[in-house]
Design a protein around this motif. Structure first.
Motif, PDB file in Angstrom:
ATOM      1  N   LEU A  80     -19.094 -26.208  -3.355  1.00 36.44           N
ATOM      2  CA  LEU A  80     -19.468 -25.987  -4.760  1.00 36.44           C
ATOM      3  C   LEU A  80     -18.901 -25.032  -5.594  1.00 36.44           C
ATOM      4  CD1 LEU A  80     -23.804 -24.560  -3.072  1.00 36.44           C
ATOM      5  CD2 LEU A  80     -22.513 -26.908  -4.064  1.00 36.44           C
ATOM      6  N   ILE A  81     -17.245 -24.787  -5.585  1.00 43.17           N
ATOM      7  CA  ILE A  81     -16.410 -23.897  -6.289  1.00 43.17           C
ATOM      8  C   ILE A  81     -16.018 -24.894  -7.011  1.00 43.17           C
ATOM      9  CG2 ILE A  81     -14.883 -22.779  -6.033  1.00 43.17           C
ATOM     10  CD1 ILE A  81     -15.515 -21.324  -3.165  1.00 43.17           C
ATOM     11  N   SER A  82     -16.112 -24.929  -8.021  1.00 41.09           N
ATOM     12  CA  SER A  82     -14.828 -25.954  -8.670  1.00 41.09           C
ATOM     13  C   SER A  82     -13.822 -25.368  -9.837  1.00 41.09           C
ATOM     14  CB  SER A  82     -15.651 -26.184 -10.206  1.00 41.09           C
ATOM     15  OG  SER A  82     -17.066 -25.120 -10.767  1.00 41.09           O
ATOM     16  N   GLY A  83     -12.885 -24.968  -9.503  1.00 40.78           N
ATOM     17  CA  GLY A  83     -12.051 -24.219 -10.298  1.00 40.78           C
ATOM     18  C   GLY A  83     -11.075 -22.819  -9.572  1.00 40.78           C
ATOM     19  N   ASP A  84     -10.035 -21.987 -10.261  1.00 40.81           N
ATOM     20  CA  ASP A  84     -10.201 -21.035 -10.378  1.00 40.81           C
ATOM     21  C   ASP A  84      -9.995 -20.443 -11.539  1.00 40.81           C
ATOM     22  OD1 ASP A  84      -8.969 -18.579  -9.509  1.00 40.81           O
ATOM     23  OD2 ASP A  84      -6.809 -19.925  -9.247  1.00 40.81           O
ATOM     24  N   LYS A  85     -11.080 -19.636 -11.004  1.00 42.91           N
ATOM     25  CA  LYS A  85     -11.274 -18.830 -12.689  1.00 42.91           C
ATOM     26  C   LYS A  85     -11.090 -17.398 -12.671  1.00 42.91           C
ATOM     27  CE  LYS A  85     -15.374 -21.764 -13.921  1.00 42.91           C
ATOM     28  NZ  LYS A  85     -17.024 -21.665 -14.317  1.00 42.91           N
ATOM     29  N   TYR A  86     -10.239 -17.351 -11.703  1.00 39.77           N
ATOM     30  CA  TYR A  86     -10.147 -15.522 -11.163  1.00 39.77           C
ATOM     31  C   TYR A  86      -8.563 -15.684 -11.961  1.00 39.77           C
ATOM     32  CZ  TYR A  86      -8.392 -12.003  -7.946  1.00 39.77           C
ATOM     33  OH  TYR A  86      -7.665 -11.301  -7.127  1.00 39.77           O
ATOM     34  N   ARG A  87      -8.541 -15.755 -12.881  1.00 37.96           N
ATOM     35  CA  ARG A  87      -6.829 -15.725 -13.344  1.00 37.96           C
ATOM     36  C   ARG A  87      -7.301 -14.603 -14.116  1.00 37.96           C
ATOM     37  NH1 ARG A  87      -6.385 -21.128 -12.486  1.00 37.96           N
ATOM     38  NH2 ARG A  87      -6.077 -21.593 -14.635  1.00 37.96           N
ATOM     39  N   LYS A  88      -8.286 -14.648 -14.850  1.00 33.41           N
ATOM     40  CA  LYS A  88      -8.303 -13.330 -16.049  1.00 33.41           C
ATOM     41  C   LYS A  88      -8.368 -12.235 -16.329  1.00 33.41           C
ATOM     42  CE  LYS A  88      -9.978 -16.863 -19.605  1.00 33.41           C
ATOM     43  NZ  LYS A  88     -11.141 -17.768 -19.813  1.00 33.41           N
ATOM     44  N   VAL A  89      -9.023 -11.986 -14.478  1.00 32.13           N
ATOM     45  CA  VAL A  89      -9.666 -10.773 -14.183  1.00 32.13           C
ATOM     46  C   VAL A  89      -9.036  -9.966 -13.052  1.00 32.13           C
ATOM     47  CG1 VAL A  89     -11.456 -10.758 -14.340  1.00 32.13           C
ATOM     48  CG2 VAL A  89     -10.957 -11.787 -12.961  1.00 32.13           C
ATOM     49  N   ARG A  90      -7.328 -11.064 -12.731  1.00 33.64           N
ATOM     50  CA  ARG A  90      -6.488 -10.069 -11.759  1.00 33.64           C
ATOM     51  C   ARG A  90      -6.331  -8.617 -11.606  1.00 33.64           C
ATOM     52  NH1 ARG A  90      -5.400 -14.454  -8.184  1.00 33.64           N
ATOM     53  NH2 ARG A  90      -5.654 -16.943  -9.492  1.00 33.64           N
ATOM     54  N   ARG A  91      -6.016  -8.247 -12.890  1.00 31.24           N
ATOM     55  CA  ARG A  91      -5.351  -7.174 -13.124  1.00 31.24           C
ATOM     56  C   ARG A  91      -6.498  -5.567 -12.449  1.00 31.24           C
ATOM     57  NH1 ARG A  91      -1.447  -7.426 -18.789  1.00 31.24           N
ATOM     58  NH2 ARG A  91      -0.406  -9.058 -17.876  1.00 31.24           N
ATOM     59  N   LEU A  92      -7.805  -6.508 -12.753  1.00 29.02           N
ATOM     60  CA  LEU A  92      -8.205  -5.033 -12.554  1.00 29.02           C
ATOM     61  C   LEU A  92      -9.197  -5.151 -11.398  1.00 29.02           C
ATOM     62  CD1 LEU A  92     -12.322  -6.989 -14.615  1.00 29.02           C
ATOM     63  CD2 LEU A  92     -10.159  -4.684 -14.893  1.00 29.02           C
ATOM     64  N   THR A  93      -9.317  -3.448 -10.254  1.00 20.31           N
ATOM     65  CA  THR A  93      -9.386  -3.097  -9.504  1.00 20.31           C
ATOM     66  C   THR A  93     -10.114  -3.815  -8.265  1.00 20.31           C
ATOM     67  OG1 THR A  93     -10.721  -1.949  -9.887  1.00 20.31           O
ATOM     68  CG2 THR A  93      -8.325  -1.022  -9.264  1.00 20.31           C
ATOM     69  N   ALA A  94     -10.441  -4.178  -7.582  1.00 19.54           N
ATOM     70  CA  ALA A  94     -11.746  -4.620  -6.542  1.00 19.54           C
ATOM     71  C   ALA A  94     -13.134  -3.960  -7.103  1.00 19.54           C
ATOM     72  CB  ALA A  94     -11.432  -4.681  -5.234  1.00 19.54           C
ATOM     73  N   PRO A  95     -13.323  -2.713  -6.806  1.00 23.76           N
ATOM     74  CA  PRO A  95     -14.436  -2.047  -7.675  1.00 23.76           C
ATOM     75  C   PRO A  95     -15.036  -2.954  -8.735  1.00 23.76           C
ATOM     76  CG  PRO A  95     -13.132  -0.747  -6.331  1.00 23.76           C
ATOM     77  CD  PRO A  95     -12.588  -1.876  -6.660  1.00 23.76           C
ATOM     78  N   GLU A  96     -13.979  -2.367 -10.102  1.00 23.64           N
ATOM     79  CA  GLU A  96     -14.199  -3.249 -11.105  1.00 23.64           C
ATOM     80  C   GLU A  96     -14.732  -4.751 -11.410  1.00 23.64           C
ATOM     81  OE1 GLU A  96     -10.878  -0.407 -13.851  1.00 23.64           O
ATOM     82  OE2 GLU A  96     -10.201  -2.082 -13.100  1.00 23.64           O
ATOM     83  N   ARG A  97     -13.839  -5.336 -10.136  1.00 25.36           N
ATOM     84  CA  ARG A  97     -14.765  -6.530 -10.201  1.00 25.36           C
ATOM     85  C   ARG A  97     -16.141  -6.245  -9.725  1.00 25.36           C
ATOM     86  NH1 ARG A  97     -12.118  -9.558  -6.862  1.00 25.36           N
ATOM     87  NH2 ARG A  97     -10.101  -8.153  -6.501  1.00 25.36           N
TER      88      ARG A  97
END
Length: 554
Positions: free
Chosen positions: A40-57
């Protein structure tokens, strides 16, 4: 009726895909892959938020997923036994960050619920909400009588959204338990069911109204706390009308000083109010963040927003008081005993290692005064450690711990020299005094004797069943090291009590023989050795009774 994973996917397919896309966007797609939803996963949309910490995400993800998930985050923020401290601090920012619903829809909702035009009930009704949350928003208004009120209105259509999201969350939790073994220690399905139950209760505003009424009765005659009135004639399942309470937030330090009110007194008054709710009433405000506690111009503390309340029975109150007492005494053995008594220990619980970890934790505070110790932080760390060893702490304990942690933080913010232990001491002592009072001890002993009698009546049938099973087939017993260790711990405690009881019985018999023989020196006509024997037997017997009452079991 529970939905299967496949039914949930097909029934809420569009919402399911939305949720999965948001989870992937914030960098948690690997979890979906582990539970078998990679297709069900389509593409990699993670690039825009890589700089955020895990709790922020996590926080941003919950916000984007909508009201149900925001509320889930707020409830998880009350579970320090499940969520790490850095995540809790970030998730707390979810408060008061939800955009409001348009006034036309709110007006329609109010009129539908009350069955009357809004102008016939209120002389004024502010169209802009002064607070908006995940389930409802709050508007200021004035009744025709001139009474200032606040009207809490449920977001239109929110129940339908929540039902779909809960179905999806339940299916995801079951998948997590099946495919991610390390998640089972946190009981994802149980957590979602607990969340669903709490959310269903919170959707009924009449329950919140009764919470306010009960809270008001509990503080009747206590002029340090102000509780608003509920206007039942304008309250339904989706609309709550309650008295408007004027005051400033408890964390607005400058405004408190401007009113000429002592910050130290407010800190102590607020702490006593929370502790009274916990230890005296067993019914407490489970979300006492600064926005829900006001300081009135007359110096009284006012609590608002009674949607999330905690309830604890007398036994739990005794155990919490006992835990605080033994944390102060730094008795790691007794602390572990209490954790095993209140929690559900799994097979993986290594009691020896747990005791060493608690000991290390306490030793970090060696040499510090009680005022220097962050007692509530230490309690949360103990609960988190217990959870790591597979001991499931009841949700009521977690809510209680969170309430204490919050009021301690607010107290220190108001008055840096705030001493939580000093304020809590009288409440803990009162509970301990009540617990060891003769009426309570008699009740516990009577209940335990009744339970023992019932068990003895069942024992012959149970032995017969075991005997028949042994005759028909062999009985296989599997011992696992960690499970065996807990069994050995309990067996050791029972054996110690049995030996202790035999010693007491032997003393009584021996002393009776001494008195009967009338041997030795005498006092007031009685053998001194006999008197001493009976006194010693009484002290030891009383100690055994105290030990039984401490654990609540024979």
């Amino acid at each position: 009726m529970r939905l299967t994973q496949h039914n949930a996917i097909y029934l809420h397919a569009r919402r399911y895909r939305e949720i999965i896309n948001v989870i992937v966007k914030y960098g948690f797609g690997y979890l979906l892959e582990r539970i078998g939803l990679a297709r069900l996963i389509s593409g990699d949309k993670y690039r825009k938020v890589r700089r955020l910490t895990a709790p922020e995400r996590v926080r941003l993800m919950l916000e984007e997923l909508g009201p149900t998930f925001v509320k889930l985050g707020q409830i998880l923020a009350t579970r320090p036994d499940v969520i790490p401290p850095d995540y809790i601090e970030e998730i707390k920012k979810l408060h008061d960050r939800i955009p409001g619903v348009g006034f036309d829809r709110i007006k329609e909702q109010v009129e539908r619920e009350l069955g009357i035009r809004i102008e016939e009930v209120f002389s004024s009704f502010e169209p802009q909400p002064f607070a908006a949350a995940s389930i409802a928003q709050v508007h200021r208004a004035v009744l025709k009588s001139g009474q200032s009120v606040v009207v809490k209105v449920q977001r239109p259509g929110i129940e339908r959204v929540i039902k779909a999201d809960l179905d999806i969350l339940q299916s995801l939790a079951r998948l997590a338990e099946r495919h991610i073994p390390e998640s089972r220690i946190y009981d994802p399905v149980g957590l979602v069911e607990e969340f669903a139950h709490a959310l269903q209760r919170e959707l009924d505003f009449t329950r919140e109204g009764w919470n306010v009424e009960r809270f008001r009765r509990n503080f009747e005659g206590d002029y340090s706390v102000y509780v608003p009135r509920v206007f039942w004639e304008f309250t339904t399942r989706r609309v709550l009308t309650i008295e408007y309470v004027s005051g400033v937030r408890v964390d607005q330090l400058d405004k408190i000083e401007e009113m000429g009110i002592s910050r130290k007194k407010i800190a102590e008054k607020g702490a006593r109010a929370i502790l009274k709710q916990i230890f005296a009433h067993g019914f407490f405000h489970a979300d006492p963040h600064p926005g829900n506690i006001l300081v009135r111009p007359d110096g009284r503390i006012a609590f608002i927003d009674f949607g999330m309340m905690g309830r604890i029975d007398r036994y739990t109150r005794y155990k919490m008081a006992d835990l605080i007492k033994n944390v102060v005494k730094r008795d790691e053995e007794r602390i572990v005993d209490i954790l095993l008594d209140i929690g559900d220990a799994g097979r993986q619980c290594n009691i020896g290692e747990l005791q060493l970890d608690v000991q290390d934790m306490l030793e970090r505070y060696y040499g510090r005064t009680l005022k220097e110790i962050n007692m509530t932080g230490l309690l949360n760390e103990i609960f988190a450690t217990a959870n790591r060893y597979g001991i499931k702490i009841p949700p009521g304990f977690a809510l209680l711990s969170k309430a204490i942690l919050t009021i301690d933080g607010i107290g220190r913010q108001l008055y840096p020299e705030f001493d939580f232990i000093k304020i809590a001491g009288p409440f803990v002592k009162q509970l301990m005094k009540e617990r060891y009072s003769l009426p309570y001890m008699a009740r516990v002993l009577r209940a335990n004797l009744g339970e023992a009698a019932r068990s003895l009546l069942l024992l012959p049938d149970l032995i017969g069943e075991i005997y028949d099973k042994v005759k028909r087939e062999s009985i296989k017993i599997d011992f696992e090291y960690n499970g065996l260790e807990k069994f050995a711990f309990e067996l050791n405690r029972m054996t110690n009590r049995l030996v202790f009881s035999m010693i007491v019985a032997a003393l009584i018999i021996g002393t009776s023989l001494i008195i009967r023989s009338n041997a030795g020196p005498h006092l007031q006509g009685f053998p001194i050795m006999g008197i001493l024997g009976f006194v010693l037997a009484g002290v030891l017997g009383f100690g055994l009774l105290i030990s039984i009452i401490k654990t609540g079991i024979m």
